[in-house]
Scaffold this active site. Structure first.
Site, mmCIF file in Angstrom:
data_model
loop_
_atom_site.group_PDB
_atom_site.id
_atom_site.type_symbol
_atom_site.label_atom_id
_atom_site.label_comp_id
_atom_site.label_asym_id
_atom_site.label_seq_id
_atom_site.Cartn_x
_atom_site.Cartn_y
_atom_site.Cartn_z
ATOM 1 N N TYR A 54 0.897 -1.365 0.045
ATOM 2 C CA TYR A 54 -0.101 -0.159 0.219
ATOM 3 C C TYR A 54 0.908 1.352 -0.146
ATOM 4 C CZ TYR A 54 -4.465 -2.254 0.358
ATOM 5 O OH TYR A 54 -5.576 -3.015 -0.007
ATOM 6 N N GLU A 143 -0.870 -30.674 10.426
ATOM 7 C CA GLU A 143 -0.968 -30.007 9.417
ATOM 8 C C GLU A 143 -2.204 -28.896 9.316
ATOM 9 O OE1 GLU A 143 -2.353 -30.946 4.811
ATOM 10 O OE2 GLU A 143 -1.829 -32.842 5.922
ATOM 11 N N ASP A 197 -1.825 -35.258 6.315
ATOM 12 C CA ASP A 197 -2.393 -36.187 5.423
ATOM 13 C C ASP A 197 -1.658 -36.869 4.620
ATOM 14 O OD1 ASP A 197 -5.105 -35.065 6.194
ATOM 15 O OD2 ASP A 197 -5.072 -33.794 4.474
#
Length: 317
Positions: A54, A143, A197
């Site tokens: 910005y 995770e 996973d």
């Protein structure tokens, strides 16, 4: 700029950059960010990437991260030394109460005791954190927070029952999370067990924690956690913990390409052969397994049996 200088031009404020850029706009963005970094260092202030953007959106739109990476690579300095930090995100840690694996720490001289059922944001300015202490036996790295998986462990008071520190990066971890985990392991000397996973992306996330990210290789020495174990989930868990075969999901074509890319990484095969083998098993059978599948046999199996059974039985790689 104290962290970035040319050894052949001591005493000269300007820095000449000899590098080829594909587009003039890339060079302009890098120089603009470099100017902002210089101001931050001179004023001893910090800013987020969003703050940097910005400050000059017309020039920096979509280019801040690449510009920061280019600066770090060309001047051989770390991202944190530029005083540009990650925003305070929803990445959470849960550290149990005192005498049950607590990890209080000091920030700006103020003691923070991590006693909160919702967890705490990871500190952004890791250098301002001091005097970390804990009675925990290990760190459990999860995770994801999605599906209330992280919150389920918190609600089950897993940390208090098992004397551990619970940490999640909610998928691919940001710099603050990786830096904080590295700081915990350096100072507390605790083993780190990871619940990911059983798919290519779970292993890729785990690899970022251990080896660092490919886009920030220059920060690997200060962010990577070499001693980290993959606790699960593994394909062998289906038999060991009576996970229904219906929980196995087919690998998508995208999953297969990701798995093949990971299996082709020589450093993964040589430095983490156990991880490589587990992923190869998933790839050869073209299936994947999510962490939540562990709860298919019993809702309490994950917190009450699975994690501790795998740690005590050394069912990790």
């Amino acid at each position: 700029m104290s962290c970035c200088h040319s050894p052949r031009e001591k005493g000269i404020n300007s820095i000449l950059i000899y590098v080829e850029f594909k587009h003039e706009s890339t060079l302009i963005a890098m120089l603009r960010v470099l100017q902002i970094v210089q101001q931050l260092l001179q004023q001893n202030r910090h800013a987020t990437k969003r703050d940097v953007y910005y400050s000059d959106p017309a020039i920096l739109k979509g280019r801040v991260n690449q510009a920061l990476n280019d600066i770090c690579i060309h001047f051989q300095c770390s991202r944190s030394s530029l005083h540009v930090v990650m925003q305070v995100s929803t990445v959470l840690t849960y550290l149990p109460i005192l005498n049950l694996g607590s990890a209080p720490f000091c920030k700006h001289g103020n003691l923070t005791k991590c006693i909160n059922l919702q967890g705490f944001p990871v500190p952004v300015h890791i250098s301002q954190v001091s005097h970390i202490s804990s009675g925990a036996d290990y760190i459990l790295l999860v995770e994801k927070e999605t599906g209330k998986f992280f919150q389920r462990l918190v609600n089950d008071k897993f940390c208090g029952k098992n004397r551990c520190i619970l940490l999640t990066g909610k998928g691919y971890p940001d710099v603050a999370t990786r830096s904080f985990l590295r700081r915990l392991t350096d100072e507390l000397h605790l083993p780190v067990y990871a619940l990911m996973d059983g798919d290519p992306y779970g292993l890729d996330i785990l690899s970022v924690y251990r080896f660092g990210s490919l886009t920030m290789a220059y920060d690997a020495e200060v962010l990577a956690v070499p001693e980290i174990f993959w606790l699960g989930v593994h394909l062998s868990d289906c038999l060991d913990f009576h996970i229904p075969e219906e929980c196995l999901l087919p690998l998508t074509e995208r999953d297969k390409r990701k798995a093949d890319a990971l299996l082709s990484r020589s450093y993964l095969k040589h430095l983490a052969p156990g991880w490589w083998t587990k992923l190869a098993e998933f790839r050869s059978q073209a299936v994947k397994l999510e962490i939540e599948a562990v709860s298919a046999a019993s809702f309490s199996l994950l917190a009450d049996h699975y994690i501790q059974s795998k740690i005590q039985g050394k069912g990790y790689v």
